[in-house]
Scaffold this motif. Structure first.
Motif, PDB file in Angstrom:
ATOM      1  N   VAL A 138       0.860  -1.189   0.000  1.00 42.96           N
ATOM      2  CA  VAL A 138       0.000   0.000   0.000  1.00 42.96           C
ATOM      3  C   VAL A 138       0.894   1.236   0.000  1.00 42.96           C
ATOM      4  O   VAL A 138       1.789   1.363   0.838  1.00 42.96           O
ATOM      5  N   ILE A 139       0.658   2.118  -0.969  1.00 40.99           N
ATOM      6  CA  ILE A 139       1.452   3.343  -1.059  1.00 40.99           C
ATOM      7  C   ILE A 139       0.557   4.533  -0.729  1.00 40.99           C
ATOM      8  O   ILE A 139      -0.563   4.648  -1.235  1.00 40.99           O
ATOM      9  N   VAL A 140       1.042   5.383   0.171  1.00 48.34           N
ATOM     10  CA  VAL A 140       0.342   6.623   0.505  1.00 48.34           C
ATOM     11  C   VAL A 140       1.191   7.774   0.005  1.00 48.34           C
ATOM     12  O   VAL A 140       2.400   7.814   0.265  1.00 48.34           O
ATOM     13  N   ALA A 141       0.582   8.708  -0.704  1.00 54.11           N
ATOM     14  CA  ALA A 141       1.318   9.868  -1.213  1.00 54.11           C
ATOM     15  C   ALA A 141       0.806  11.129  -0.539  1.00 54.11           C
ATOM     16  O   ALA A 141      -0.405  11.359  -0.466  1.00 54.11           O
ATOM     17  N   ILE A 142       1.738  11.914  -0.027  1.00 49.42           N
ATOM     18  CA  ILE A 142       1.398  13.224   0.535  1.00 49.42           C
ATOM     19  C   ILE A 142       2.207  14.236  -0.260  1.00 49.42           C
ATOM     20  O   ILE A 142       3.441  14.221  -0.213  1.00 49.42           O
ATOM     21  N   ALA A 177      -0.058   5.537  -6.110  1.00 49.06           N
ATOM     22  CA  ALA A 177      -0.528   5.451  -4.724  1.00 49.06           C
ATOM     23  C   ALA A 177      -1.913   4.826  -4.627  1.00 49.06           C
ATOM     24  O   ALA A 177      -2.720   4.896  -5.554  1.00 49.06           O
ATOM     25  N   ARG A 178      -2.175   4.207  -3.447  1.00 51.46           N
ATOM     26  CA  ARG A 178      -3.512   3.718  -3.144  1.00 51.46           C
ATOM     27  C   ARG A 178      -4.308   4.859  -2.505  1.00 51.46           C
ATOM     28  O   ARG A 178      -5.483   5.029  -2.772  1.00 51.46           O
ATOM     29  N   TYR A 179      -3.663   5.611  -1.624  1.00 50.92           N
ATOM     30  CA  TYR A 179      -4.297   6.763  -0.975  1.00 50.92           C
ATOM     31  C   TYR A 179      -3.431   7.995  -1.153  1.00 50.92           C
ATOM     32  O   TYR A 179      -2.203   7.907  -1.116  1.00 50.92           O
ATOM     33  N   GLY A 180      -4.072   9.134  -1.333  1.00 52.12           N
ATOM     34  CA  GLY A 180      -3.313  10.368  -1.494  1.00 52.12           C
ATOM     35  C   GLY A 180      -3.903  11.482  -0.669  1.00 52.12           C
ATOM     36  O   GLY A 180      -5.125  11.536  -0.457  1.00 52.12           O
ATOM     37  N   CYS A 211      -5.922   5.478  -7.236  1.00 55.47           N
ATOM     38  CA  CYS A 211      -5.630   6.303  -6.059  1.00 55.47           C
ATOM     39  C   CYS A 211      -6.902   6.980  -5.529  1.00 55.47           C
ATOM     40  O   CYS A 211      -7.667   7.568  -6.283  1.00 55.47           O
ATOM     41  N   GLU A 212      -7.099   6.856  -4.238  1.00 59.59           N
ATOM     42  CA  GLU A 212      -8.229   7.511  -3.593  1.00 59.59           C
ATOM     43  C   GLU A 212      -7.702   8.746  -2.868  1.00 59.59           C
ATOM     44  O   GLU A 212      -6.898   8.636  -1.941  1.00 59.59           O
ATOM     45  N   ILE A 213      -8.122   9.904  -3.336  1.00 59.34           N
ATOM     46  CA  ILE A 213      -7.667  11.148  -2.699  1.00 59.34           C
ATOM     47  C   ILE A 213      -8.522  11.394  -1.453  1.00 59.34           C
ATOM     48  O   ILE A 213      -9.749  11.399  -1.522  1.00 59.34           O
ATOM     49  N   ILE A 214      -7.836  11.548  -0.320  1.00 56.18           N
ATOM     50  CA  ILE A 214      -8.533  11.745   0.950  1.00 56.18           C
ATOM     51  C   ILE A 214      -8.816  13.228   1.132  1.00 56.18           C
ATOM     52  O   ILE A 214      -7.883  14.028   1.256  1.00 56.18           O
ATOM     53  N   ALA A 225      -6.259  13.251   8.268  1.00 51.40           N
ATOM     54  CA  ALA A 225      -5.398  12.282   8.945  1.00 51.40           C
ATOM     55  C   ALA A 225      -6.241  11.165   9.560  1.00 51.40           C
ATOM     56  O   ALA A 225      -5.895   9.981   9.462  1.00 51.40           O
ATOM     57  N   ALA A 226      -7.367  11.544  10.177  1.00 51.04           N
ATOM     58  CA  ALA A 226      -8.238  10.553  10.820  1.00 51.04           C
ATOM     59  C   ALA A 226      -8.792   9.572   9.777  1.00 51.04           C
ATOM     60  O   ALA A 226      -8.818   8.355   9.991  1.00 51.04           O
ATOM     61  N   THR A 227      -9.222  10.109   8.635  1.00 53.79           N
ATOM     62  CA  THR A 227      -9.754   9.249   7.578  1.00 53.79           C
ATOM     63  C   THR A 227      -8.678   8.295   7.061  1.00 53.79           C
ATOM     64  O   THR A 227      -8.927   7.094   6.884  1.00 53.79           O
ATOM     65  N   LEU A 228      -7.479   8.835   6.839  1.00 53.31           N
ATOM     66  CA  LEU A 228      -6.392   8.008   6.306  1.00 53.31           C
ATOM     67  C   LEU A 228      -6.053   6.878   7.286  1.00 53.31           C
ATOM     68  O   LEU A 228      -5.901   5.718   6.871  1.00 53.31           O
ATOM     69  N   VAL A 229      -5.962   7.208   8.579  1.00 54.56           N
ATOM     70  CA  VAL A 229      -5.621   6.180   9.574  1.00 54.56           C
ATOM     71  C   VAL A 229      -6.691   5.088   9.585  1.00 54.56           C
ATOM     72  O   VAL A 229      -6.385   3.891   9.641  1.00 54.56           O
ATOM     73  N   GLU A 230      -7.957   5.511   9.473  1.00 53.78           N
ATOM     74  CA  GLU A 230      -9.070   4.560   9.390  1.00 53.78           C
ATOM     75  C   GLU A 230      -8.861   3.576   8.220  1.00 53.78           C
ATOM     76  O   GLU A 230      -9.001   2.366   8.363  1.00 53.78           O
ATOM     77  N   LYS A 231      -8.504   4.131   7.053  1.00 55.44           N
ATOM     78  CA  LYS A 231      -8.292   3.306   5.850  1.00 55.44           C
ATOM     79  C   LYS A 231      -7.123   2.339   6.050  1.00 55.44           C
ATOM     80  O   LYS A 231      -7.201   1.171   5.659  1.00 55.44           O
TER      81      LYS A 231
END
Lengths: 327, 258
Positions: A285-289, A301-304, B233-236, B245-251
């Motif tokens: 799982v890749i997270v991009a900020i 990324a999976r989440y951004g 990619c799911e943009i939070i 941050a809370a949503t991302l941690v949940e995921k």
């Protein structure tokens, strides 16, 4: 016939990737219907031999000697070569660590046998091994097969295979063998080792927090270090951050750095050039900020989160402390 | 001191690659460049040979396209380049590479040190490096971050391993592989580029080396593109960074990665 797995140790402790290799060795041995033997070389390795049985080995071949205390290619390859020659194992596996790659390449050459190096998948078909490898910086996958009929050597990409949960009730026979080279016959001497203090090894890490050019300075890595500490993560960096002098080369992930495959890769202020992707694209799982919604990292990324890492990272650290009860 | 560098050409690291219907790599119009790790090997050889009044020979094993890497090394300042190739070697594996490379080093005769970059970026392999050391029967040091000393027939190096930095020493001749960061590779000079363009690069084949190679024991059965991740990619979003941050941690908890 047997499947051999070389268990790598440093200062008497097994490298975590060795148990992954043993786990895959178990699957291969079962598929071939032959026993699984762990090879433990070192000094004071009794505990390691027992541990190898707990992690799935049927038998252990242990060599316990001062000449084997630190890994060195000459005595290790000489001993492995002798065992291969005398006992003709069908398969020899090791984790594709710095030492594992070197040792199995040398032993395979000496045995005039094929080596499938740094494989991502490995299975058995008609008695022969089939594997896939990442090539061209992970931009392509190559399917490979070793000629049957001889011992086949394979190194396994670190973190691409799973270790079995240790079972402390398992029993196995431990056979002791003597080293083949005396100290006088070993040309290479280890003169010192400076252990990287208090840091999780990048390649073994389940979570990597990495920073890029946007981190802006050496001090800019402080919030990333805090996030890494909360997660028990290793600290990575893009080449841009290393070249700018924000962090040392040991942390570089990518084409001319390390290749990592963690469960979670958090890329902070990293645009995601193809050379960086070469080192982290097999992360689960890749997270991009990143501030720039067009940055290529978002394609991987999976989440951004589109935003300033200096706001997002501390918020993430605070939230994790709260949720993981480390506050 | 005579230092040999082993190099090869690889597609530019940013090249977009495809696979042809017959299963080969198509790099489009992307250029071939020197393997990115090898610039450090060439630079280290030039520095060390320069300090001792020695010579640098670069070797590349492969068809015509590997000329590119040799020309680059010559332009950087290497004294001599030789390409090793024989049409009979098509499809050779790392053992074949090692046997041929070692034969060439022996043919040169007076070599003290062979330097490779950490790995070949195209085939993602370092096996050929280790097996070359084995074929020569020489000392091997991989992942070298620094040569601490190179004198009186001995080499002392700092290696970067998983747990930290190791200081090790052994006799020459030796084979080493070097990491990025060991030096800052020079850019080829204008004069160097002109000289390299004019240089004749001899080719040594199996007959020249008195060599017949073993049949390859590794077979590549397929080449393919990895599964794409694009578009997943799911943009939070969120009103505040705290909410994001809370949503991302949940995921991430749901993904079981933390």
């Amino acid at each position: 016939m047997a499947v051999y797995v070389w268990i790598e140790q440093f200062k008497g402790k097994a490298s975590p990737a060795s148990w992954e290799a043993l786990g895959q060795g178990r699957a291969i041995a079962n598929a071939l219907g032959i026993p699984l033997t762990a090879l433990v070389f070192g000094q004071g390795v009794d505990a390691l031999a027992t541990e190898a049985v707990h992690y799935g080995a049927d038998k252990v071949i242990a060599a316990d000697d001062s000449t084997l205390a630190d890994y060195r290619l000459e005595p290790y390859a000489a001993l492995l070569g002798k065992l291969v020659q005398e006992e003709d194992p069908q398969v020899v596996l090791a984790a594709a660590t710095s030492r594992g790659r070197e040792l199995l390449a040398a032993a395979a050459f000496d045995a005039d046998a094929p080596l499938l190096a740094d494989v991502l998948t490995l299975d058995v078909s008609d008695g022969a091994l089939r594997a896939s490898r990442a090539v061209y910086g992970g931009r392509l996958l190559s399917d490979v097969r070793a000629a049957a009929g001889r011992t086949q050597f394979v190194t396994l990409r670190v973190r691409a295979f799973r270790a079995l949960p240790p079972d402390t009730t398992r029993q196995g026979e431990v056979r002791r063998v003597a080293p083949t080279l005396a100290e006088e016959a070993i040309a290479v001497k280890i003169e010192g080792f400076e252990v990287a203090a208090g840091e999780v090894s990048l390649t073994d890490a389940a979570i990597v927090v990495a920073g890029g050019r946007a981190v802006g300075s050496a001090e800019g890595f402080a919030p990333l270090r805090e996030l890494a500490a909360v997660l028990g993560a290793a600290l990575g960096a893009s080449r841009a951050a290393v070249d700018a002098g924000y962090i040392s080369y040991e942390h570089q992930v990518g084409q001319t750095g390390k290749v990592v495959s963690p469960d979670l890769y958090i890329a902070c202020g990293i645009s995601g050039a193809v050379q960086h992707q070469a080192g982290m694209r097999s992360s689960r799982v890749i997270v991009a900020i990143n501030k720039d919604p067009e940055a290529p990292i978002f394609k991987l990324a999976r989440y951004g989160i589109v935003g300033d890492l200096f706001q997002v990272v501390p918020a993430l650290t605070a939230e994790l402390k709260k949720r993981l009860g480390k506050g | 001191m005579h230092i040999v560098v082993g190099t090869r050409s690889t597609p530019d690291t940013a090249a977009r690659l495809e696979v042809t219907p017959d299963g080969r790599v198509d790099r489009g119009d992307a250029p071939l460049v020197i393997n990115p790790w090898d610039e450090y090997a060439v630079e280290e050889a030039l520095l060390r040979a320069g300090a001792s009044g020695g010579a640098v020979t670069v070797l590349a094993l492969g068809p015509e396209e590997h000329q590119e890497a040799l020309k680059h090394a010559l332009a950087m300042g290497a004294d001599r380049a030789i390409r090793l190739w024989d049409d009979a070697w098509t499809g050779l594996d790392s053992r074949g590479y090692a046997a041929a490379f070692a034969a060439a080093v022996r043919h040169l005769g007076d070599v003290d040190l062979v330097i490779f970059g950490k790995e070949a970026a195209d085939e993602a392999s370092d096996t050929h490096i280790f097996q070359t050391a084995r074929a020569l029967g020489w000392t091997l040091f991989s992942a070298v971050a620094r040569i601490v000393a190179l004198e009186s027939g001995r080499i002392r190096v700092e290696q970067l391993l998983e747990e930290g930095r190791q200081l090790a020493a052994g006799p020459l001749p030796a084979v080493i592989s070097v990491l990025r960061g060991i030096n800052e590779p020079r850019y080829p000079s204008f004069i160097g580029i002109r000289k390299a363009a004019r240089a004749e690069v001899p080719v040594w084949d199996g007959a020249a080396l008195g060599l017949s190679l073993p049949a390859p024991a590794i077979q590549v059965t397929g080449l393919r593109l990895p599964p794409t991740r694009e578009g997943t990619c799911e943009i939070i979003g969120g009103d505040t960074v705290e909410a994001q941050a809370a949503t991302l941690v949940e995921k991430l908890l749901a993904e079981k990665v933390i």
